[in-house]
Design a protein around this motif. Structure first.
Motif, PDB file in Angstrom:
ATOM      1  N   PHE A 266      45.865  39.051  32.852  1.00  0.00           N
ATOM      2  CA  PHE A 266      44.520  39.414  33.277  1.00  0.00           C
ATOM      3  C   PHE A 266      43.819  38.155  33.777  1.00  0.00           C
ATOM      4  CE2 PHE A 266      44.924  42.922  30.080  1.00  0.00           C
ATOM      5  CZ  PHE A 266      44.734  43.958  30.968  1.00  0.00           C
ATOM      6  N   TYR A 267      43.518  38.103  35.040  1.00  0.00           N
ATOM      7  CA  TYR A 267      42.808  36.967  35.600  1.00  0.00           C
ATOM      8  C   TYR A 267      41.309  37.230  35.585  1.00  0.00           C
ATOM      9  CZ  TYR A 267      47.055  34.714  37.176  1.00  0.00           C
ATOM     10  OH  TYR A 267      48.269  34.084  37.210  1.00  0.00           O
ATOM     11  N   ILE A 268      40.539  36.238  35.121  1.00  0.00           N
ATOM     12  CA  ILE A 268      39.090  36.295  35.172  1.00  0.00           C
ATOM     13  C   ILE A 268      38.644  35.814  36.550  1.00  0.00           C
ATOM     14  CG2 ILE A 268      36.942  35.459  34.132  1.00  0.00           C
ATOM     15  CD1 ILE A 268      38.734  37.276  32.318  1.00  0.00           C
ATOM     16  N   THR A 269      39.212  34.693  36.986  1.00  0.00           N
ATOM     17  CA  THR A 269      39.045  34.166  38.339  1.00  0.00           C
ATOM     18  C   THR A 269      40.438  33.754  38.808  1.00  0.00           C
ATOM     19  OG1 THR A 269      38.780  31.831  37.732  1.00  0.00           O
ATOM     20  CG2 THR A 269      36.773  33.202  37.715  1.00  0.00           C
ATOM     21  N   LYS A 270      40.557  33.181  39.988  1.00  0.00           N
ATOM     22  CA  LYS A 270      41.867  32.726  40.459  1.00  0.00           C
ATOM     23  C   LYS A 270      42.440  31.610  39.592  1.00  0.00           C
ATOM     24  CE  LYS A 270      41.498  34.067  45.262  1.00  0.00           C
ATOM     25  NZ  LYS A 270      41.601  33.661  46.652  1.00  0.00           N
ATOM     26  N   GLU A 271      41.577  30.878  38.886  1.00  0.00           N
ATOM     27  CA  GLU A 271      42.007  29.752  38.064  1.00  0.00           C
ATOM     28  C   GLU A 271      42.009  30.035  36.557  1.00  0.00           C
ATOM     29  OE1 GLU A 271      39.325  29.235  40.356  1.00  0.00           O
ATOM     30  OE2 GLU A 271      40.777  28.692  41.897  1.00  0.00           O
TER      31      GLU A 271
END
Length: 151
Positions: A3-8
């Motif tokens: 699960f990505y919150i942002t790309k980083e």
């Protein structure tokens, strides 16, 4: 599978990094390394009776001289019986994980059918509960631990 919150930034998928950092810092002249790494983890799994997108993971590690697969098997059997009860059998199946060698999957008797086979256990009588293995010698060496002495 994350699960990505942002790309980083992503949600934690496993608790293994805590073990690696501890292994690198441990002073074996003071005794063996014995630790557990509990925590909530998140994975893009479809929820069903044996999977969830969020779950509590507990990883354990013991590094010492003369540790064998028999030690691991005995520990897994003890933990399974303490967590799930003596009415459940446990079996180990060969598997593959990149950071352990040899690697196994541990299954317990299906809680729903008692091992007879049902939709929950995909008619096998078993539920997979964990993966395990002996720490791969390369992992030990990368942490500065002599894999000829410790396991």
């Amino acid at each position: 599978d994350t699960f990505y919150i942002t790309k980083e930034i992503l949600m934690r998928t496993q608790t293994s990094p805590m073990q690696a950092r501890t292994l690198e810092k441990h002073d074996f002249s003071k005794g063996p390394l014995k630790m557990i790494s509990p925590g909530v983890v998140y994975r893009r799994d479809t929820d069903d009776p044996t999977h969830s997108h969020q779950f509590h993971q507990v990883e354990g590690i013991v590094i010492d001289k003369h540790i064998t697969m028999a030690d691991l098997k005995g520990t897994l059997e003890l933990i399974a019986h303490e967590l799930f009860g003596d009415r459940f059998d446990i079996r180990l199946r060969p598997s593959y994980f990149p950071f352990t060698e040899p690697s196994v999957e541990a299954d317990i008797t299906c809680f729903n059918c008692g091992g007879k086979g049902c939709a929950v256990c995909k008619y096998t009588g078993w539920i997979e509960v964990l993966g395990a293995g002996m720490v791969h010698p390369n992992v030990l060496e990368m942490a500065g631990v002599d894999s000829e002495v410790y396991g």
